[in-house]
Structures are given as structure tokens and as C-alpha cells.
Write a protein that holds these residues in place. Structure first.
Motif, PDB file in Angstrom:
ATOM      1  N   LEU A 229       5.902 -11.692  42.000  1.00  0.00           N
ATOM      2  CA  LEU A 229       6.801 -10.558  41.784  1.00  0.00           C
ATOM      3  C   LEU A 229       6.066  -9.294  41.324  1.00  0.00           C
ATOM      4  N   HIS A 230       4.924  -9.451  40.653  1.00  0.00           N
ATOM      5  CA  HIS A 230       4.110  -8.308  40.224  1.00  0.00           C
ATOM      6  C   HIS A 230       4.959  -7.305  39.418  1.00  0.00           C
ATOM      7  N   LEU A 231       5.460  -7.747  38.287  1.00  0.00           N
ATOM      8  CA  LEU A 231       6.366  -6.930  37.481  1.00  0.00           C
ATOM      9  C   LEU A 231       5.635  -6.222  36.351  1.00  0.00           C
ATOM     10  N   THR A 232       6.119  -5.027  36.024  1.00  0.00           N
ATOM     11  CA  THR A 232       5.675  -4.373  34.783  1.00  0.00           C
ATOM     12  C   THR A 232       6.446  -5.001  33.627  1.00  0.00           C
ATOM     13  N   GLU A 233       6.025  -4.690  32.392  1.00  0.00           N
ATOM     14  CA  GLU A 233       6.726  -5.237  31.224  1.00  0.00           C
ATOM     15  C   GLU A 233       8.165  -4.733  31.146  1.00  0.00           C
ATOM     16  N   ARG A 234       8.398  -3.479  31.511  1.00  0.00           N
ATOM     17  CA  ARG A 234       9.767  -2.951  31.481  1.00  0.00           C
ATOM     18  C   ARG A 234      10.630  -3.645  32.536  1.00  0.00           C
ATOM     19  N   GLU A 235      10.071  -3.871  33.713  1.00  0.00           N
ATOM     20  CA  GLU A 235      10.817  -4.571  34.751  1.00  0.00           C
ATOM     21  C   GLU A 235      11.094  -6.017  34.344  1.00  0.00           C
ATOM     22  N   ARG A 236      10.111  -6.632  33.712  1.00  0.00           N
ATOM     23  CA  ARG A 236      10.301  -8.021  33.305  1.00  0.00           C
ATOM     24  C   ARG A 236      11.403  -8.138  32.253  1.00  0.00           C
ATOM     25  N   ALA A 237      11.465  -7.193  31.339  1.00  0.00           N
ATOM     26  CA  ALA A 237      12.540  -7.213  30.335  1.00  0.00           C
ATOM     27  C   ALA A 237      13.904  -7.115  31.011  1.00  0.00           C
TER      28      ALA A 237
END
Length: 284
Positions: A229-237
Motif C-alpha cells: 500500500l505504501h502509506l504515509t503515517e497520516r494515511e495509515r492513521a
């Protein structure tokens, strides 16, 4: 089936970083470990970088270890090969059929693309190679499977067949392949593995997998793809909140869709939410 994990032995291929060894000691408490390294240069680096004194780093191939070890200690064996599918891998799995004890676990990880010997070959030549070099375990592989885009399916079929064929001669247990996954880091990878289990042990394992990992198949030959998925921390939250809300029309889901994520990716994240690692970058 209940394991006293700390009494098990873990045998793997830690190379010079030992990621799996660190995790297995942390979460299972295993302190009896062997790391196999066949490359003389990498062996020196592995010895230098070995994180724990209880890891025995051995300059041996997987083939030599299987042939020479007595397997008189309950074992988790993870063979993480450097290359792709090959006759050597199939021979190693076949050799394990007389070595593993009931209750032992074994996993094999391979590059999911064409091995170097097939990299420049066309589909027909790859198909012929499978039939000639891998024999019976390639019987379910079709011409479509060996196309570059679908090659991981061919690797998966061969590994499943290799395990099933090898352990079909055992009368004290059955090999249950409860881990069948495809994932991509820098390259496509396939992992297939499970345990040599009695009927009672197999029932317990299947029950626990259905509860903890319901997206995996402990019954058939279904390959589960772990999406990158290659998520940023904000996206993961945002994914954390969306995946744990019962309402599929939540504001978090709507926000993710506005960012371009699909419902399938949210469903995948929900499957893996407990198991996805977090990566950080630091500058020292």
C-alpha cells in the motif's frame, strides 16, 4: 495443539541482518537458533553481525543441513532461498519428507519471477523447462502460468505440489500448508509452508488460523496476495480508523476514496491491520 515456543529450535537464513531471527526471538522467545549461509564472503559478515550469542551461524547450504541434521529437536525451518524455482529447491523439500518430525513446521520463500536460466526465454521454452526439470510437481502448471505477468502462480503451484508429493509417504502425519502468500518488496516473492501434523493437531491449527488469520486458507491451495500500500503515517492513521469502523460510509472511508484509494485496499488493510510493520527513517 499447544506449543511451548521457547523450547523450539528455529533454523533460517539470516544473512547479515537477521530480521526474522530478531522477530522470532522477540515474539516467541525462541533462544535456540541456527542461521545457514552458503556464501563464504557473506558468512564472515553474518558472523560479525550476529545479534545474539545463541544464534549458531553455520557455513552450510540448506541441502547439506537437511542431509546432515538429525532433527531430534522440535523445529521451525524457514528456507529463504536467494533465487527462483529450481530442481534443487524441489530436492530439498523431498529430502525433508524423511527428516521432519510430527509437529515440525517448514516454510519456503522464493523469488516469484522467472529464474535467471529462464529470464530471456519465451513462454513455450519456460513451459518445457518446467516439465523437463521439475517433473511431476509441475503437472498443474499451464502455458499461461509461465507468462511473466503470471509466473508467481506457477511457482506457487510447484511448491504446493512439492510439499504434498513429498509428504504423501508419511503415515504418522499430514503436511498442512497453512501459509501461502505472495508479496512484493523490490521483487515478487512467494512463501509456502505449514506443518507436519497429526489429525488432531491439524484440527487445532485450522481452528486457530480461522480465528486469527481468516483471510488465509488452511484447507485448499488459495494464494493470498499481500498488497503493497505504501502509506504515509497520516494515511495509515486514516486507514486505521476506516478499517475499524463498522459503518462503511464513514467520513474516513470517503476521505480515503478522495485520495484515490479503493474499497479493496481498505478491505486488505483490515485483514492485515494487526500484522503490518511500521517503518521509520532516521539520520544519524
Amino acid at each position: 495443539m499447544r506449543f511451548t515456543y521457547c523450547r523450539l529450535r528455529y533454523v533460517g537464513m539470516g544473512a547479515n541482518r537477521f530480521y526474522d531471527f530478531l522477530l522470532i526471538h522477540k515474539y516467541l522467545g525462541i533462544a535456540n537458533m541456527i542461521s545457514l549461509e552458503h556464501d563464504p564472503i557473506m558468512f564472515k559478515r553474518a558472523v560479525f553481525n550476529c545479534p545474539y550469542s545463541f544464534i549458531d551461524v553455520q557455513e552450510r547450504t540448506a541441502t547439506a543441513f537437511i542431509d546432515e541434521d538429525t532433527f531430534n529437536v522440535p523445529t521451525i525451518l524457514w528456507l529463504d532461498y536467494d533465487g527462483g524455482i529450481s530442481p534443487r529447491v524441489i530436492r530439498d523439500i523431498a529430502s525433508l519428507s524423511t527428516k521432519l518430525q510430527v509437529g515440525d513446521l517448514c516454510f519456503v520463500t522464493l523469488f516469484g519471477g522467472p529464474p535467471r536460466v529462464l529470464d530471456r526465454e519465451n513462454d513455450q521454452a519456460r513451459f518445457v523447462w518446467f516439465q523437463d526439470q521439475l517433473g511431476d510437481v509441475a503437472g498443474d502448471v499451464s502455458l499461461a502460468d509461465v507468462e511473466r505477468s503470471s509466473f508467481p502462480a506457477a511457482v506457487h503451484k510447484v511448491l504446493i505440489a512439492a510439499f504434498r508429493n513429498a509428504f504423501s509417504v508419511r503415515r504418522d502425519g499430514q503436511f498442512i500448508p497453512f501459509l501461502q502468500v505472495e508479496y512484493t518488496d523490490s521483487s515478487p516473492m512467494i512463501t509456502v509452508g505449514g506443518g507436519l501434523l497429526t489429525e488432531e493437531q491439524a484440527l487445532g491449527f485450522r481452528r486457530r488460523i480461522r480465528k486469527a488469520l481468516p483471510f488465509l486458507s488452511a484447507e485448499g491451495n488459495d494464494l493470498y496476495e499481500i498488497k503493497s500500500l505504501h502509506l504515509t503515517e497520516r494515511e495509515r492513521a486514516l486507514f486505521d480508523r476506516a478499517a475499524t469502523r463498522p459503518n462503511k460510509r464513514s467520513s474516513e472511508r470517503n476521505q480515503l476514496k478522495k485520495l484515490g484509494f479503493k474499497e479493496m485496499e481498505i478491505a486488505t488493510y483490515k485483514d492485515l491491520i494487526r500484522y503490518l510493520p511500521r517503518y521509520v527513517e532516521t539520520i544519524v
